[in-house]
Scaffold this active site. Structure first.
Site, short mmCIF file in Angstrom:
data_model
loop_
_atom_site.label_atom_id
_atom_site.label_comp_id
_atom_site.label_asym_id
_atom_site.label_seq_id
_atom_site.Cartn_x
_atom_site.Cartn_y
_atom_site.Cartn_z
N HIS A 285 -18.55 -28.03 19.98
CA HIS A 285 -19.11 -29.31 19.55
C HIS A 285 -18.26 -29.87 18.43
O HIS A 285 -17.80 -29.14 17.56
CB HIS A 285 -20.55 -29.12 19.05
CG HIS A 285 -21.35 -30.39 19.09
ND1 HIS A 285 -21.24 -31.35 18.12
CD2 HIS A 285 -22.22 -30.86 20.02
CE1 HIS A 285 -22.04 -32.35 18.45
NE2 HIS A 285 -22.65 -32.09 19.59
N ASP B 91 -26.29 -28.21 25.71
CA ASP B 91 -26.25 -28.14 27.17
C ASP B 91 -26.28 -26.71 27.70
O ASP B 91 -26.43 -26.51 28.91
CB ASP B 91 -24.97 -28.83 27.70
CG ASP B 91 -25.11 -30.35 27.67
OD1 ASP B 91 -26.25 -30.84 27.74
OD2 ASP B 91 -24.08 -31.05 27.56
C1 SDX Z 1 -22.89 -33.05 24.34
O1 SDX Z 1 -21.25 -35.47 20.37
C2 SDX Z 1 -22.45 -35.13 20.61
O2 SDX Z 1 -23.28 -35.15 19.75
C3 SDX Z 1 -22.72 -34.74 22.06
C4 SDX Z 1 -24.08 -34.10 22.35
C5 SDX Z 1 -25.22 -35.10 22.18
O3 SDX Z 1 -26.36 -34.66 21.93
O4 SDX Z 1 -24.98 -36.29 22.39
O5 SDX Z 1 -24.34 -32.98 21.53
C6 SDX Z 1 -24.17 -33.66 23.85
O6 SDX Z 1 -22.06 -33.77 24.82
C7 SDX Z 1 -22.67 -31.57 24.19
C8 SDX Z 1 -21.25 -31.13 24.62
C9 SDX Z 1 -21.25 -30.83 26.12
N1 SDX Z 1 -19.90 -30.52 26.60
C10 SDX Z 1 -19.50 -29.27 26.92
O7 SDX Z 1 -20.25 -28.31 26.77
C11 SDX Z 1 -18.12 -29.18 27.50
C12 SDX Z 1 -17.36 -28.04 26.84
N2 SDX Z 1 -17.08 -28.35 25.46
C13 SDX Z 1 -15.97 -29.08 25.11
O8 SDX Z 1 -15.07 -29.57 26.01
C14 SDX Z 1 -15.76 -29.49 23.68
O9 SDX Z 1 -16.18 -28.48 22.83
C15 SDX Z 1 -16.43 -30.83 23.29
C16 SDX Z 1 -16.07 -31.94 24.26
C17 SDX Z 1 -17.93 -30.68 23.22
C18 SDX Z 1 -15.91 -31.21 21.88
O10 SDX Z 1 -14.56 -31.52 21.98
P1 SDX Z 1 -13.57 -31.72 20.72
O11 SDX Z 1 -14.30 -31.78 19.47
O12 SDX Z 1 -12.66 -32.85 21.08
O13 SDX Z 1 -12.75 -30.38 20.71
P2 SDX Z 1 -11.40 -30.08 21.53
O14 SDX Z 1 -11.66 -30.24 22.99
O15 SDX Z 1 -10.29 -30.90 20.94
O16 SDX Z 1 -11.18 -28.56 21.23
C19 SDX Z 1 -10.70 -28.09 19.97
C20 SDX Z 1 -10.24 -26.68 20.18
C21 SDX Z 1 -9.27 -26.54 21.33
O17 SDX Z 1 -8.47 -25.41 21.07
P3 SDX Z 1 -6.99 -25.58 20.46
O18 SDX Z 1 -6.24 -26.46 21.43
O19 SDX Z 1 -7.17 -26.21 19.11
O20 SDX Z 1 -6.47 -24.18 20.41
O21 SDX Z 1 -11.38 -25.86 20.54
C22 SDX Z 1 -11.21 -25.39 21.87
C23 SDX Z 1 -10.15 -26.29 22.49
O22 SDX Z 1 -9.49 -25.65 23.55
N3 SDX Z 1 -12.50 -25.57 22.57
C24 SDX Z 1 -12.93 -24.80 23.55
C25 SDX Z 1 -14.18 -25.30 23.91
N4 SDX Z 1 -14.47 -26.37 23.14
C26 SDX Z 1 -13.43 -26.54 22.32
N5 SDX Z 1 -12.41 -23.74 24.14
C27 SDX Z 1 -13.11 -23.18 25.14
N6 SDX Z 1 -14.32 -23.63 25.54
C28 SDX Z 1 -14.87 -24.69 24.94
N7 SDX Z 1 -16.06 -25.15 25.35
#
Ligand code: SDX
Length: 396
Positions: free
Chosen positions: A279, A333
């Site tokens: 998140h 989620d």
């Molecule tokens: C919701 O924003 C809100 O408030 C949303 C929400 C709401 O109530 O409205 O809470 C609802 O959307 C929940 C999120 C649902 N999505 C997922 O579960 C999908 C999986 N999660 C992600 O893709 C991710 O964590 C996000 C989209 C939720 C957040 O993305 P960010 O903040 O842009 O983070 P990022 O993708 O740039 O990741 C940063 C780092 C990366 O590693 P590095 O490249 O720095 O080494 O963290 C890693 C990412 O690879 N990472 C993950 C990960 N989430 C972040 N690695 C593995 N699995 C994950 N889920």
């Protein structure tokens, strides 16, 4: 008058002067894009408040409509205000036969989020008057959207099964009526109460992607149906609301507890995103995931256990050592799908249910945006070609 030099135009930096343009932040991470008094997230402590009230307390003590009222108007309603609001919403639950007929022409295999986005937008055809400075118009639009979105989600569910949508039941409260319209059975009171609590904890979450989308749309002074339709489209994506559907698919792909560690290690090595984890705001476990687990456990105590829940807990435990050090923990989620599955709700309705709840937050932000509106129009950093000569087609 001399032809002006664009470089000397007001606001352009003088030659040799350092540019003060703010640094580009992909995804606008950490960039405040609005001021808001609706919701606050403490991402380090894992704490969420709506208008200053702890969301966990609201989930336990309030109802979805009372919480929606709080979010939209800023204060808890009096008994009289709540009674009137609930009554108004109940009176507007039905949707026009024209909208139901339109939904009958949607492909049955289409995703219910697409059906919902189209249906929500179609409300603008029926209630197109824009009187954004009239509090009665605002109240009426809030009531209509809160009332009709669940009816449209349930209607598409029956229509795609080849059945006619059933009419809302005026004697049932909001959550119970939705479950009734979906299943054609009056729900168990505990199931209805738990579903209502799910709506409360999904109702609002500050400037998430769909709410940002809603505010951008609102800032053009378009109608509230377009605001909600744009937000529904944004919520549908797998990085946002759509993740709840994918979590169950992931658990099924993992299959058994002994496969959790190898599956996660492979996915992380391949830089896959683990659905339901991570998140932008929380660096600890999402407090809503904790609440959803409690709700799931109450359902299991009453209606029987779900082995996928044990698998999910194992995923959380194993992921803690792999992703926890990066601040990646279960988000809202991760456990919501297990609650909805126990309630007998089809998987592709999980995100439309998120939309039913989040309509309250979108409307709160719509109203707040109108209160101090300035159209959103950020700048960009141009990375394209420098000016070049036109090449006629025959010379290419
Ligand atoms: C919701 O924003 C809100 O408030 C949303 C929400 C709401 O109530 O409205 O809470 C609802 O959307 C929940 C999120 C649902 N999505 C997922 O579960 C999908 C999986 N999660 C992600 O893709 C991710 O964590 C996000 C989209 C939720 C957040 O993305 P960010 O903040 O842009 O983070 P990022 O993708 O740039 O990741 C940063 C780092 C990366 O590693 P590095 O490249 O720095 O080494 O963290 C890693 C990412 O690879 N990472 C993950 C990960 N989430 C972040 N690695 C593995 N699995 C994950 N889920």
């Amino acid at each position: 008058m001399p032809v002006s030099d664009p470089a000397a135009a007001p606001g352009a930096p003088a030659e040799g002067a350092a540019s003060h343009a703010p640094a580009f932040r992909p995804g606008l991470e950490g960039v405040p894009a609005t001021q808001s008094a609706i919701c606050d997230i403490d991402g380090r402590q894992g704490h969420l408040t709506y208008r200053g009230y702890d969301a966990a307390i609201l989930a336990a003590q309030s109802t979805f409509l009372e919480t929606a009222y709080l979010l939209i108007w800023g204060e808890l309603p009096t008994a009289l205000q709540l009674r009137d609001f609930e009554h108004e919403v109940q009176m507007h639950r039905r949707v026009s036969f024209r909208i139901r007929d339109m939904m009958k022409s949607f492909p049955a295999q289409g995703h219910p989020m697409d059906a919902l986005q189209a249906s929500a937008a179609s409300l603008g055809l029926f209630y197109s008057r824009r009187a954004l400075d009239n509090p009665e118009y605002i109240y009426g639009a809030v009531v209509r959207l809160l009332a009709k979105i669940p009816t449209m989600v349930a209607a598409f569910q029956l229509i795609r099964k080849g059945q006619d949508p059933i009419q809302p039941r005026d004697d049932l409260p909001y959550a119970a009526n939705f479950l009734y319209m979906l299943t054609e059975r009056e729900p168990d009171p505990l199931a209805a109460r738990i579903f209502d609590a799910c709506l409360i904890i999904h109702a609002e979450h500050s400037l998430n992607a769909s709410t940002f989308s809603a505010r951008v749309t609102a800032s053009t002074l378009t109608d509230p149906y377009a605001v909600v339709a744009s937000a529904v489209g944004t919520l549908a994506g797998p990085l946002h609301g759509g993740a709840n559907e994918d979590v169950l698919a992931m658990l099924e792909a993992i299959g058994s507890e002994d496969q959790v560690a190898p599956w996660l290690d492979r996915a992380i090595a391949e830089r896959q995103k683990i659905m339901g984890f991570g998140h932008r705001e929380y660096k600890v476990k999402d407090p809503r995931a904790v609440i959803l687990q409690r709700l799931a456990e109450q359902l299991f105590d009453r209606f029987g256990h779900d082995p996928l829940y044990d698998l999910a807990r194992k995923v959380e435990e194993v992921a803690a050592s792999r992703l926890g050090p990066k601040g990646i923990y279960p988000n809202v989620d991760f456990y919501s799908g297990l609650v909805y599955r126990k309630l007998g709700i089809p998987r592709d309705l999980f995100t439309p249910i998120f939309a039913i709840a989040r309509t309250a937050g979108w409307l709160a932000h719509w109203k707040e945006q109108l209160g101090a509106n300035r159209i959103f129009r950020p700048s960009q950093i141009y990375t394209g070609a420098v000016p070049r000569e036109w090449t006629p087609l025959e010379a290419r």
